[in-house]
Motif scaffolding. Structure first.
Motif, short mmCIF file in Angstrom:
data_model
loop_
_atom_site.label_atom_id
_atom_site.label_comp_id
_atom_site.label_asym_id
_atom_site.label_seq_id
_atom_site.Cartn_x
_atom_site.Cartn_y
_atom_site.Cartn_z
N LEU A 257 22.85 -7.81 5.95
CA LEU A 257 22.34 -7.46 5.37
C LEU A 257 21.19 -6.34 6.04
O LEU A 257 19.81 -5.78 4.90
N VAL A 258 20.48 -6.67 6.93
CA VAL A 258 19.12 -6.41 7.29
C VAL A 258 19.61 -5.07 6.80
O VAL A 258 19.66 -4.05 7.52
N GLY A 259 18.10 -4.37 6.23
CA GLY A 259 17.36 -2.85 6.23
C GLY A 259 19.11 -2.16 5.18
O GLY A 259 18.99 -1.01 4.77
N LEU A 260 19.90 -3.48 4.07
CA LEU A 260 20.70 -2.51 2.78
C LEU A 260 20.31 -2.23 1.95
O LEU A 260 19.42 -2.79 0.83
N GLY A 261 20.41 -0.73 1.49
CA GLY A 261 19.54 -0.33 0.68
C GLY A 261 18.16 0.54 1.33
O GLY A 261 17.60 0.98 -0.13
N MET A 262 17.83 0.49 1.67
CA MET A 262 16.55 0.42 2.52
C MET A 262 16.71 2.16 2.42
O MET A 262 15.03 2.54 1.56
N GLU A 263 17.74 3.37 2.64
CA GLU A 263 16.69 4.31 2.44
C GLU A 263 16.65 4.94 1.26
O GLU A 263 15.99 5.85 1.14
N LEU A 264 17.67 4.12 0.28
CA LEU A 264 17.54 4.39 -1.37
C LEU A 264 15.76 4.19 -1.43
O LEU A 264 15.06 4.47 -2.52
N ASP A 265 15.47 3.09 -1.44
CA ASP A 265 14.33 2.61 -1.78
C ASP A 265 12.94 3.87 -0.52
O ASP A 265 12.14 3.67 -1.58
N ALA A 266 13.31 3.70 0.16
CA ALA A 266 12.34 4.72 1.38
C ALA A 266 11.94 6.38 -0.07
O ALA A 266 11.63 6.83 0.64
N ILE A 267 13.70 6.46 -0.10
CA ILE A 267 13.14 7.64 -0.68
C ILE A 267 12.87 8.02 -2.18
O ILE A 267 12.39 8.86 -2.69
N ALA A 268 12.55 6.61 -2.72
CA ALA A 268 11.76 6.57 -4.02
C ALA A 268 10.56 6.34 -4.18
O ALA A 268 9.89 7.51 -4.28
N ALA A 269 9.87 6.00 -2.47
CA ALA A 269 8.67 5.94 -2.58
C ALA A 269 8.22 7.14 -1.95
O ALA A 269 6.69 7.35 -2.74
N LEU A 292 4.25 1.46 -3.93
CA LEU A 292 3.11 0.00 -4.70
C LEU A 292 3.34 0.46 -6.52
O LEU A 292 3.38 -0.69 -7.23
N THR A 293 3.30 1.45 -6.78
CA THR A 293 3.72 1.63 -7.65
C THR A 293 4.83 1.13 -8.28
O THR A 293 5.34 0.29 -9.25
N ILE A 294 6.07 1.79 -7.88
CA ILE A 294 7.63 1.14 -7.91
C ILE A 294 6.95 -0.52 -8.00
O ILE A 294 8.02 -1.29 -8.47
N GLN A 295 7.38 -1.08 -7.12
CA GLN A 295 6.73 -2.78 -6.63
C GLN A 295 5.86 -3.03 -8.15
O GLN A 295 6.63 -4.25 -8.59
N LEU A 296 4.88 -3.01 -8.21
CA LEU A 296 3.96 -3.47 -9.25
C LEU A 296 4.97 -3.12 -10.28
O LEU A 296 4.15 -3.79 -11.73
N VAL A 297 5.43 -2.02 -10.70
CA VAL A 297 6.57 -2.08 -12.44
C VAL A 297 7.56 -3.15 -12.22
O VAL A 297 7.41 -4.10 -13.37
N ARG A 298 7.80 -3.06 -11.46
CA ARG A 298 8.90 -4.76 -10.81
C ARG A 298 8.32 -5.79 -11.36
O ARG A 298 8.44 -7.02 -11.87
N TYR A 299 7.28 -6.17 -10.33
CA TYR A 299 6.27 -6.99 -10.77
C TYR A 299 5.72 -7.49 -11.93
O TYR A 299 5.46 -8.41 -12.77
N THR A 300 5.13 -6.82 -12.81
CA THR A 300 4.54 -6.72 -14.67
C THR A 300 6.36 -6.80 -14.83
O THR A 300 5.55 -7.99 -15.72
N LEU A 301 6.93 -6.61 -15.26
CA LEU A 301 8.26 -6.49 -16.12
C LEU A 301 7.89 -8.19 -16.01
O LEU A 301 8.80 -8.92 -16.51
N LEU A 302 8.65 -9.12 -13.78
CA LEU A 302 9.53 -9.84 -14.31
C LEU A 302 8.51 -11.14 -14.38
O LEU A 302 8.66 -12.09 -14.99
N ALA A 303 6.97 -10.75 -14.10
CA ALA A 303 5.38 -11.31 -14.40
C ALA A 303 5.62 -12.08 -15.87
O ALA A 303 4.44 -12.76 -16.02
N ASN A 304 6.37 -10.71 -16.33
CA ASN A 304 5.82 -11.10 -18.79
C ASN A 304 7.35 -10.79 -19.05
O ASN A 304 7.88 -10.57 -20.01
N GLY A 305 8.45 -11.64 -18.07
CA GLY A 305 9.85 -12.32 -18.92
C GLY A 305 10.62 -10.93 -18.74
O GLY A 305 11.35 -10.93 -19.47
#
Length: 332
Positions: A257-269, A292-305
């Motif tokens: 599990l360590v680093g699974l999918g991390m290459e895609l997250d890094a390229i996205a950032a 930070l933008t990608i993370q905040l989008v996810r946080y915003t959506l999750l925080a608002n249900g």
């Protein structure tokens, strides 16, 4: 026409809105997200929320720093997640004395960090060697360790979860310095160093030159092969550090599990941050803001249900939009 009567005509390049959007769109989006959350999201303006969002992106940014340098040369590194897995598997084997007994825990932890990150760096160098020496396309060369690297980590650990309780090591992921998470400090140090290299050093200019036109760079005297070797080694180094941060946070190392999918997250950032995926232009600060933008989008959506599945789709849309804006900016 005489000099006295000759008119000076200054041709101005028309402003390309897509180019401006590619450069400043991430900042605008981040500001809008912050303002939205300040108004509509409960408990957003707290240190706890800040720490949560920062620690969520730390490992992504650490990996993405190396990925930015690689992409700036016109390359790609698909092996970073697997290198994180190898680094995360190696470290506990050292500080838990599975390889050889070490009496002093601080020495054991220091040695574990050096060996784990060193091996990840050497494997990154191996990627660069395949690309520079044999002129293998980066996506193919790094695919080798993308596939084999995680298998190597699984063989090293016999596919078993390695759990540990070693505060001296866990400090990497859980410790704080003056109230600031240590992993955030590590992230910021790497961002600052990489941003300085890109903006202020000859090596940084060589990276961008190679990404812009590799053949012309070689003809102008730039050691293209050496530069590529270094940037892929740096990518491996960053992946190695990120792997240690992940297992320190979890107090366990799982090679599956360590680093699974991390290459895609890094390229996205990197893409959202404004670095051209075709190379020739790079922004380390943009990569940080992109993550930070990608993370905040996810946080915003999750925080608002909004369900997490929808949040993931939103992230994908953002990435597609960022790449499209880049293409429009280059073609206009």
């Amino acid at each position: 026409m005489t000099d006295a009567t000759r008119a000076t005509v200054i041709e101005r390049r028309p402003i390309n809105p897509f180019d401006l959007l590619a450069r400043y769109g991430t900042v605008i989006a981040l500001v809008l997200l912050i303002v939205f959350n300040l108004i509509f999201t409960t408990n957003f303006a707290t240190l706890q929320t800040l720490n949560v969002n920062l620690t969520q992106v730390c490992t992504i940014v650490i990996v993405a720093v190396g990925m930015t340098l690689v992409i700036a040369t016109g390359g790609i590194d698909l092996s970073v997640g697997s290198l994180m897995s190898i680094s995360g598997a190696l470290a506990p084997m050292v500080f838990m004395s599975k390889l050889f007994p070490i009496g002093n825990i601080y020495l054991a932890v220091a040695l574990a960090i050096i060996i784990a990150v060193g091996v990840a760096t050497l494997l990154g160098l191996f990627n660069g060697w395949l690309i520079a020496r044999f002129r293998i396309q980066p996506i193919i060369a790094t695919l080798v360790l993308f596939i084999a690297g995680r298998g190597i980590a699984q063989v090293m650990t016999n596919g078993q979860l390695q759990t540990f309780k070693v505060p001296e090591f866990q400090f990497i992921g859980l410790g704080r310095v003056l109230g600031i998470p240590f992993q955030v400090i590590v992230m910021l140090v790497l961002v600052i160093i990489a941003a300085w290299v890109i903006r202020k050093t000859v090596f940084g200019r060589q990276i961008l030159a190679i990404g812009g036109n590799e053949k012309a760079s070689g003809l102008s005297g730039i050691a293209v092969k050496k530069v590529k070797l270094v940037v892929y080694a740096v990518s491996g180094f960053c992946a190695g550090i990120a792997g240690l941060v992940v297992i320190a946070i979890n107090s366990a190392s799982d090679a599956n599990l360590v680093g699974l999918g991390m290459e895609l997250d890094a390229i996205a950032a990197v893409a959202v941050g404004g670095t051209l995926l075709s190379g020739g232009r790079a922004s380390i600060i943009g990569t940080l803001l992109g993550a930070l933008t990608i993370q905040l989008v996810r946080y915003t959506l999750l925080a608002n249900g909004v369900p997490d599945s929808v949040a993931q789709v939103a992230q994908a849309v953002i990435i597609i939009a960022a790449v499209w804006v880049q293409q429009q900016g280059r073609s206009a």
